[in-house]
Design an enzyme around this catalytic site. Structure first.
Site, PDB file in Angstrom:
ATOM      1  N   ASP A 170       0.864  -1.345   0.051  1.00 25.69           N
ATOM      2  CA  ASP A 170      -0.125  -0.264   0.073  1.00 25.69           C
ATOM      3  C   ASP A 170       0.636   1.167   0.200  1.00 25.69           C
ATOM      4  O   ASP A 170       1.808   1.177   0.017  1.00 25.69           O
ATOM      5  CB  ASP A 170      -0.876  -0.119   0.832  1.00 25.69           C
ATOM      6  CG  ASP A 170      -2.326   0.747   1.416  1.00 25.69           C
ATOM      7  OD1 ASP A 170      -2.664   1.381  -0.524  1.00 25.69           O
ATOM      8  OD2 ASP A 170      -3.183   0.360   1.683  1.00 25.69           O
ATOM      9  N   ASP A 225      -9.426   4.283  -3.635  1.00 24.93           N
ATOM     10  CA  ASP A 225     -11.133   2.756  -3.320  1.00 24.93           C
ATOM     11  C   ASP A 225     -11.527   2.533  -3.992  1.00 24.93           C
ATOM     12  O   ASP A 225     -12.765   3.737  -3.959  1.00 24.93           O
ATOM     13  CB  ASP A 225     -10.602   2.247  -1.837  1.00 24.93           C
ATOM     14  CG  ASP A 225      -9.272   2.107  -0.901  1.00 24.93           C
ATOM     15  OD1 ASP A 225      -8.159   2.140  -2.084  1.00 24.93           O
ATOM     16  OD2 ASP A 225      -9.595   1.876  -0.251  1.00 24.93           O
TER      17      ASP A 225
HETATM   18  C1  GLA Z   1      -5.631   1.189   1.926  1.00 21.34           C
HETATM   19  C2  GLA Z   1      -5.927   0.278  -0.101  1.00 21.34           C
HETATM   20  C3  GLA Z   1      -7.131  -0.164   0.712  1.00 21.34           C
HETATM   21  C4  GLA Z   1      -6.692  -0.348   1.616  1.00 21.34           C
HETATM   22  C5  GLA Z   1      -6.394  -0.431   2.947  1.00 21.34           C
HETATM   23  C6  GLA Z   1      -6.398  -0.907   4.219  1.00 21.34           C
HETATM   24  O1  GLA Z   1      -7.174   2.491   1.403  1.00 21.34           O
HETATM   25  O2  GLA Z   1      -6.131   1.052  -1.297  1.00 21.34           O
HETATM   26  O3  GLA Z   1      -7.780  -1.343  -0.659  1.00 21.34           O
HETATM   27  O4  GLA Z   1      -6.076  -1.707   1.434  1.00 21.34           O
HETATM   28  O5  GLA Z   1      -5.821   1.045   3.137  1.00 21.34           O
HETATM   29  O6  GLA Z   1      -6.155  -0.458   5.282  1.00 21.34           O
END
Ligand code: GLA
Length: 677
Positions: A170, A225
């Site tokens: 991430d 996301d």
């Molecule tokens: C980010 C990523 C998500 C998930 C969250 C976890 O937002 O883009 O896909 O992994 O972190 O905290």
């Protein structure tokens, strides 16, 4: 991911500490990827599961869940269908490293450690994946667990010792260190373990990874996301679809994990979601808790014909060759010369979408076979590939130039719709007024069909009268047959959404058994229009969609749940009335032709201002644009908006992401008012 949580409060202090302690090298030292990742992994888009979309950090993310998913992969045939990786996301660890610097599995979620779970998953013939961040901490709202920045080698070794096969890396708390450098360091650390590990860059598309990550990872997120709602899914698909040229075997665009099964979309919408991901050769990581989903979801996720399109060895991401008016034609070339086609209707009204064998690039042939990947039927066509699609619907086909086309019945599409105000408009009807529907049957085959019959069905208390013949004895190949119907909506009809359906029967040349097909759409009876001068936030909208969380009434947008935003504030000016939106947003109000003007004070929310904050505000009266703010950033003074919407049936408020993605786009509409009769 909540974009605004990614701001690193302690950034300056931490950069100093981390660099000072020699934990990470200065960016310029290894800014260029040094070696190819060409390792034979992920030659088709990875398929599997990740818990994040269904559990986030809730307590039901635990060992039992992971094992349960692995069991279901085997028991329900998903493993056979190609799903392989069972991956865990954020919140699997404790917030502090152990004395030896190693990450520590959360003792309540994973009482037997991570290796035990990985062993269980491996025991089922599946693979296991884990998550961390290319930053000092992960993204979890409560502060995150320790990230991999400066610990690449130690963490990679630990993961390899546990038997990890996939790492999602991430981007949170990255201390402003060059992305290419951060991800390359982990790539090299993974490589050094000697274990084959698929490397998934979760950098949200911020540094255009498609331009540099081919040699760094096997897949890279192209967007922020996904949320379990239509608007989020479609906006992500649109950003991902223009990047087709960058994808290929071993290096894929990743528009984020699937939401199919999580409950926030209809079955029709989930099919479109799955079809879009498959035609775009996206990784197929199931994001729902399969222990709890409806049986229908297994039919979607387990559709082997659709999966075969995603997994085709040629490894080409399908392209949108047409995108006008919310009606999309996607084409993906396949290894055996066939073309996969996705016809996709983004709109809230039904649509007939067509393409041709020529347009999708098939060689000239007298006829083609068309395999419907959802209906599982095969028909023949003289060249046109078409579908009558309900709102948000899609159809997916595999089309081949064919010599034995005559063994299959003619391809026939049949649908019904009323005229709408503009492409994509809601199918509004007015109580007490007649509305004309048209049913259309198209025979796109070479041979005729016989005894075609159309029937329109309306809700109880509504009347329907055919204004032209609903039957046709012979409908030749490449011909259409239409019937118009007058539908009377009773004057007493209450506001709401009402189903309107059509059924069709006909006989194919090769069979005496009639074929029947049906089509489902809806009609919307709006509530009353506002009267006098009103705050629009006191009036119910017809529909609303928003980039993050719901459109907020009289508060700003806080990104997640309802009413989590606080007071609307633009350059110090506070508003107790108005709307809080986040790009991309679209809100529609019924004005019934009786209103003249919309006014508001607009601007980005004070405490959300960021260099990435950039939106535009638009106001439309039906299909006429009445206002366009041009670019609005967090530095701009509050603006006065006045839009002439005289005579409009529907007033539409639109926020666009200004062309730079939807991060930090908290767009307020202070004192939003409408003037009506
Ligand atoms: C980010 C990523 C998500 C998930 C969250 C976890 O937002 O883009 O896909 O992994 O972190 O905290």
């Amino acid at each position: 991911m909540h974009v605004d949580q990614r701001r690193s409060k302690w950034r300056t202090a931490l950069i100093a500490t981390v660099l000072g302690a020699g934990l990470i090298t200065a960016p310029q030292a290894t800014a260029q990827p040094t070696a190819q990742i060409d390792d034979g992994l992920a030659l088709t888009p990875p398929m599997g599961f990740n818990n994040w979309n269904s559990t986030h950090c809730r307590a039901d993310f635990n060992e039992a869940m992971v094992k349960g998913i692995a069991d279901i992969f085997v028991d329900k045939g998903l493993k056979d269908a190609g799903y392989q990786y069972v991956n865990i996301d954020d919140c699997w660890a404790l917030p502090e490293r152990a004395a030896d610097g190693n990450l520590v599995p959360h003792p309540v979620r994973f009482p037997n450690g991570i290796k035990a779970v990985a062993d269980y998953v491996h025991g089922k013939g599946l693979k296991f994946g884990i998550y961390t961040s290319a930053g000092t901490k992960t993204c979890n709202k409560d502060g995150g667990f320790p990230g991999g920045l400066g610990h690449e080698e130690q963490d990679a070794k630990l993961f390899a010792s546990w038997g990890i096969d996939y790492l999602k890396y991430d981007n949170c708390n990255n201390q402003g260190v060059d992305a290419k450098m951060r991800y390359t360091k982990m790539r090299d650390a993974l490589k050094a373990t000697g274990r084959p590990i698929v490397f998934s860059l979760c950098e949200w598309g911020q540094n255009k990874p498609w331009e540099w990550a081919k040699d760094v990872g096997h897949l890279w997120r192209t967007t922020g996301d996904i949320g379990d709602n239509w608007n989020s899914m479609v906006s992500i698909a649109k950003r991902n679809m223009v990047l087709a040229e960058y994808a290929g075997p071993g290096h894929w665009n990743d528009p984020d994990m699937l939401e199919v099964g999580n409950g926030g979309m209809t079955d029709v919408e989930y099919k479109s979601h799955f079809g879009l991901w498959a035609i775009m050769a996206a990784p197929l990581l199931i994001g729902a808790d399969l222990r709890k989903v409806k049986p229908e979801m297994f039919e979607i996720l387990g559709n082997k014909d659709v999966i075969a399109v995603d997994q085709d060895k040629l490894g080409v991401q399908g392209k949108a060759i047409r995108t006008e008016g919310g009606m999309y034609v996607f084409v993906k070339p396949l290894t055996n010369g066939d073309k996969a086609v996705l016809l996709f209707n983004e709109n809230d009204s039904g649509a007939q979408i067509s393409t041709t064998a020529e347009e999708i690039g098939l060689p000239k042939s007298f006829a083609y076979t068309v395999r419907d990947l959802w209906a599982k039927t095969t028909t023949h066509s003289a060249g046109s590939i078409s579908a009558a699609l309900p709102p948000h619907g899609s159809a997916m086909f595999r089309v081949s130039a064919s010599n034995d086309w005559y063994s299959y019945p003619p391809a026939v599409t049949a649908g019904a719709d009323a005229a709408v105000l503009y492409p994509g408009a809601m199918p509004l009807v007015t109580p007490g007024k007649p509305v004309t529907y048209t049913t259309t049957v198209s025979n796109t085959g070479r041979l005729p069909i016989f005894h075609t019959q159309a029937k329109l069905t309306v809700p109880d208390g509504w009347t329907v009268t055919p204004k032209s013949s609903p039957t046709k004895l012979i409908l030749s190949g490449e011909k259409q047959f239409q019937t118009t119907w007058e539908v009377l909506v009773p004057a007493t009809a209450k506001p709401g959404r009402f189903p309107v359906g059509a059924t069709f029967t006909y006989t194919s040349p090769s069979s005496t058994t009639p074929v029947s097909t049906s089509y489902q759409t809806e009609a919307v009876v709006p509530g009353a229009a506002p009267v006098g001068v009103k705050f629009l936030s006191d009036h119910s909208w017809l529909r609303a969609s928003n980039g993050h969380g719901p459109v907020e009434i009289d508060t700003t947008n806080g990104e997640a749940g309802a009413r989590d935003g606080g007071t609307i504030s633009i350059r110090g000016q506070k508003f107790t009335k108005g709307l809080g939106t986040h790009a991309p947003a679209h809100i529609e109000y019924y004005a019934g032709g009786d209103c003249t003007q919309v006014t508001a004070t607009i601007g980005i929310q004070d405490n959300k201002v960021n260099p990435l904050s950039l939106v535009t505000y638009e106001v439309w009266g039906d299909n006429k644009k009445a206002y366009d703010s041009g670019p609005v950033t967090g530095q701009d003074a509050a603006k006065q908006l006045t839009a002439d919407v005289t005579g409009a049936t529907v007033v539409r408020l639109i926020i666009t992401d200004g062309g730079n993605g939807k991060s930090y786009d908290h767009a307020n509409w202070g004192d939003l008012k409408i003037t009506c009769k």
